[in-house]
Enzyme design. Sequence first.
Site, PDB file in Angstrom:
ATOM      1  N   GLU A 175     -22.420   3.359  11.649  1.00  0.00           N
ATOM      2  CA  GLU A 175     -23.284   2.290  12.260  1.00  0.00           C
ATOM      3  C   GLU A 175     -22.896   0.970  11.198  1.00  0.00           C
ATOM      4  OE1 GLU A 175     -27.578   3.169  11.720  1.00  0.00           O
ATOM      5  OE2 GLU A 175     -27.309   5.048  12.818  1.00  0.00           O
ATOM      6  N   HIS A 379     -37.730  14.630  16.854  1.00  0.00           N
ATOM      7  CA  HIS A 379     -37.760  15.166  15.376  1.00  0.00           C
ATOM      8  C   HIS A 379     -36.818  14.482  14.553  1.00  0.00           C
ATOM      9  CE1 HIS A 379     -37.750  19.488  17.569  1.00  0.00           C
ATOM     10  NE2 HIS A 379     -38.927  18.905  17.591  1.00  0.00           N
ATOM     11  N   GLU A 380     -37.355  13.705  13.546  1.00  0.00           N
ATOM     12  CA  GLU A 380     -36.662  12.947  12.484  1.00  0.00           C
ATOM     13  C   GLU A 380     -36.692  13.795  11.156  1.00  0.00           C
ATOM     14  OE1 GLU A 380     -34.657  11.270  10.628  1.00  0.00           O
ATOM     15  OE2 GLU A 380     -34.977   9.710  12.214  1.00  0.00           O
ATOM     16  N   HIS A 448     -29.373  11.347  17.081  1.00  0.00           N
ATOM     17  CA  HIS A 448     -29.309  10.010  16.292  1.00  0.00           C
ATOM     18  C   HIS A 448     -28.614  10.432  14.785  1.00  0.00           C
ATOM     19  CE1 HIS A 448     -30.758   6.447  18.653  1.00  0.00           C
ATOM     20  NE2 HIS A 448     -30.566   7.537  19.606  1.00  0.00           N
ATOM     21  N   GLU A 449     -28.034   9.428  14.232  1.00  0.00           N
ATOM     22  CA  GLU A 449     -27.119   9.713  12.942  1.00  0.00           C
ATOM     23  C   GLU A 449     -26.467  10.997  13.152  1.00  0.00           C
ATOM     24  OE1 GLU A 449     -30.700   8.985  12.814  1.00  0.00           O
ATOM     25  OE2 GLU A 449     -30.495   7.342  12.914  1.00  0.00           O
ATOM     26  N   GLU A 467     -26.362   8.599  19.009  1.00  0.00           N
ATOM     27  CA  GLU A 467     -26.100   7.240  18.585  1.00  0.00           C
ATOM     28  C   GLU A 467     -24.715   7.209  17.696  1.00  0.00           C
ATOM     29  OE1 GLU A 467     -29.002   4.395  15.913  1.00  0.00           O
ATOM     30  OE2 GLU A 467     -28.519   6.223  15.091  1.00  0.00           O
ATOM     31  N   GLU A 473     -31.294  -1.515  17.562  1.00  0.00           N
ATOM     32  CA  GLU A 473     -32.047  -1.377  16.531  1.00  0.00           C
ATOM     33  C   GLU A 473     -31.813  -2.511  15.469  1.00  0.00           C
ATOM     34  OE1 GLU A 473     -32.356   2.686  15.102  1.00  0.00           O
ATOM     35  OE2 GLU A 473     -30.467   2.264  13.896  1.00  0.00           O
TER      36      GLU A 473
HETATM   37  C1  NOJ Z   1     -32.913   5.710  13.410  1.00  0.00           C
HETATM   38  C2  NOJ Z   1     -32.798   5.780  14.842  1.00  0.00           C
HETATM   39  O1  NOJ Z   1     -31.623   5.265  15.225  1.00  0.00           O
HETATM   40  C3  NOJ Z   1     -33.780   5.170  15.543  1.00  0.00           C
HETATM   41  O2  NOJ Z   1     -33.458   5.372  16.947  1.00  0.00           O
HETATM   42  C4  NOJ Z   1     -34.991   5.753  15.195  1.00  0.00           C
HETATM   43  O3  NOJ Z   1     -36.291   4.931  15.835  1.00  0.00           O
HETATM   44  C5  NOJ Z   1     -35.425   5.873  13.768  1.00  0.00           C
HETATM   45  N1  NOJ Z   1     -34.197   6.283  12.912  1.00  0.00           N
HETATM   46  C6  NOJ Z   1     -36.565   6.739  13.410  1.00  0.00           C
HETATM   47  O4  NOJ Z   1     -36.246   8.003  13.785  1.00  0.00           O
HETATM   48 CA    CA Z   2     -29.691   4.898  13.547  1.00  0.00          CA
END
Ligand code: NOJ
Ligand code: CA
Length: 664
Positions: A175, A379-380, A448-449, A467, A473
């Site tokens: 990023e 899922h984060e 993502h990540e 991503e 963002e």
């Molecule tokens: C980073 C992600 O790129 C974003 O899309 C997401 O909203 C946040 N993390 C929270 O999970």
């Molecule tokens: Ca991100």
Amino acid sequence: MRKFTIFSLAVLFLVGACAREDKDLSLLSPDGKSEVRFLLKNGQPFYSVQSHLTPLLSESRLGFDLADQKGLKDHFQMIHSRYTVRDTSWKPVWGTDARIRDHFNQLEVELQTTDSLARKLTIVFRAYNDGIAFRYIFPKQKNLKNFSITDELTQFNFSGDFSAWWNKADFDSYEHLFNHSPLSKVPAANTPVTMQAGDNLYLSIHEAALTDYAGMTLKQNSKNKTHFECDLVPWPDGIKVKGSTPFQTPWRTIQIATRPGGLIESHLIENLNEPNKIKDTSWIKPMKYVGIWWGMHINKYTWHAGPKHGATTKRALQYMDFAARNGIPGILIEGWNRGWESWLSGKNVQSYTKPYPDFDLKRLAAYAQKKGLYLIGHHESGGNVPEYESQLAEALDLYQSLGIHAVKTGYAGKMHPAGQHHHGQWNIRHYRKVVREAAKRHIMIDAHEPIKPTGIRRTWPNMMTREGVRGMEYNAWSEGDPPEHTTIIPFTRMLAGPLDYTPGIFNIKMDPTGKHRVYTTRAKQLALYVVLYSPLQMAADLVENYEGQPEFQFIKDVPVNWDETRVPDAVIGDYVVAERRKGSEWFVGAITDEQPRDITVPLDFLDAGKTYKVELYRDADNADYETNPTAVTIETFKRTSEDELKVHLIKSGGFAARFIPEDQ
Ligand code: NOJ
Ligand code: CA
């Protein structure tokens, strides 16, 4: 530097077929334009690459250092070499072209060390019209069973100080903004790294089929500043890769094109991956989606519960009704599950099965099914991979039981356990496990990540998008993505695969304090749907910002899955014109950097003899990047393949156009 004639290349191909005494083998691309040579010098393997009579890579080393054993790097003799040719085609489940040709010449070189261990290493080279690739194979053998790679010795010794577009090397993130400089000013870079080697010659270094290995970065040689070495992301103990024979590495890839757009049109990376492993693909659906998402990034809502909680049942219903009314199939909802209070606190511990009390997951999943919509789960992990893995089966089972066929995963935060990296072998195994476990339950992935794409989508077409890019963002809470950012991404990160950039912000100046904005016009946001490819493509703004806006029609109309893609006109970092076809309709998107410019598009891609209705969305005559970035003019008119389309783009502006044949 040596200059080749076409004749001498042809001769090399012929003499290459039998191993010469000096162990110098040549492989040409099917069109004869590119050549990779293999050399064994004093027992050490090297390769070099040239294309269109221009040297690209001078003699560059091949091989490995291994822990506790002699490496696989020298004292080699050539045991055998074999040339083969393949010309097939295949149909992706989804993508940028309906059919992909896989046409290459291949050279396999079997090496064996001359010492008593007699260790074996095979190097496979492929020459395509759109690039060169090679991979190492460690055959099953008596004197090499379990091994640890401490260094991959592959070099990329560029033949000149080429102009490069690059992202700084980072073992945990892609990023970053892109830099543009001569190679000699690149200390270390993530891949893809893209270069211009001549007036009409472009190349990009990346990798394909990264499945159980460490991610590759490029590091500048301390002595020669245009020479680079493969620098693999390590395990906490410093080892780069752990494995056992038989074993094969990812492909090292050198995409080659005579136009910048040729790099985008190439399918080299996908072709180097194995065919689809999923038999029934009926549940895999490329689609557009809206989501409870931007509201958290602009600080209107929170992920965690409380007075500003974004993911409430009421708001989810509002988003679903909007989606159903507008024919947008997907709805992403972030912040629905318990535990967000711990995110970014040092150790993220969330439940992936228990919703917050103000979010009625079962009711919403049933409502989505009733309306024919797709809920996209979330899922984060926050980088706490062991915790996520401990709940993974249960979490995916829950989604499967509720008919939820897509999940966005996230790894935003420092990796646990400490010392592991996002792009190391350990985590690459994890990412792959998630894709496989999801496939078993008919669930698509938007990561993502992530680890960068390397063409895995061919093998696992439920690995939709990811991503791995500095996305939209950043405009919400940082100094933002400058106007040229999206004119570089297509030629760097997007060469690796689809990206979830999340375009479509209509409220360009969304921050009342004036500190943040989106650094484009609204018309450019529309153009991004054609320029940036993703099979899951977001309409990222708050849904209320789309209500009553006639140009939202373009987002409703634009496909996410294409039969044909062309990028005829572009200058990397300045502007891009992308043309894509779905059925009999064509869509064109053009974007510019901070320079206003006039774009002329020859319409020779249209069927001759047909008249097309054109729906054009462009920067309005009174649009202004600072004072009036949202003004879009919509025009409809007729055109044929004999015509051109001329459009003026203002600073960081763009246009989007749809071409509908009249006989439809
Ligand atoms: C980073 C992600 O790129 C974003 O899309 C997401 O909203 C946040 N993390 C929270 O999970
Ligand atoms: Ca991100």
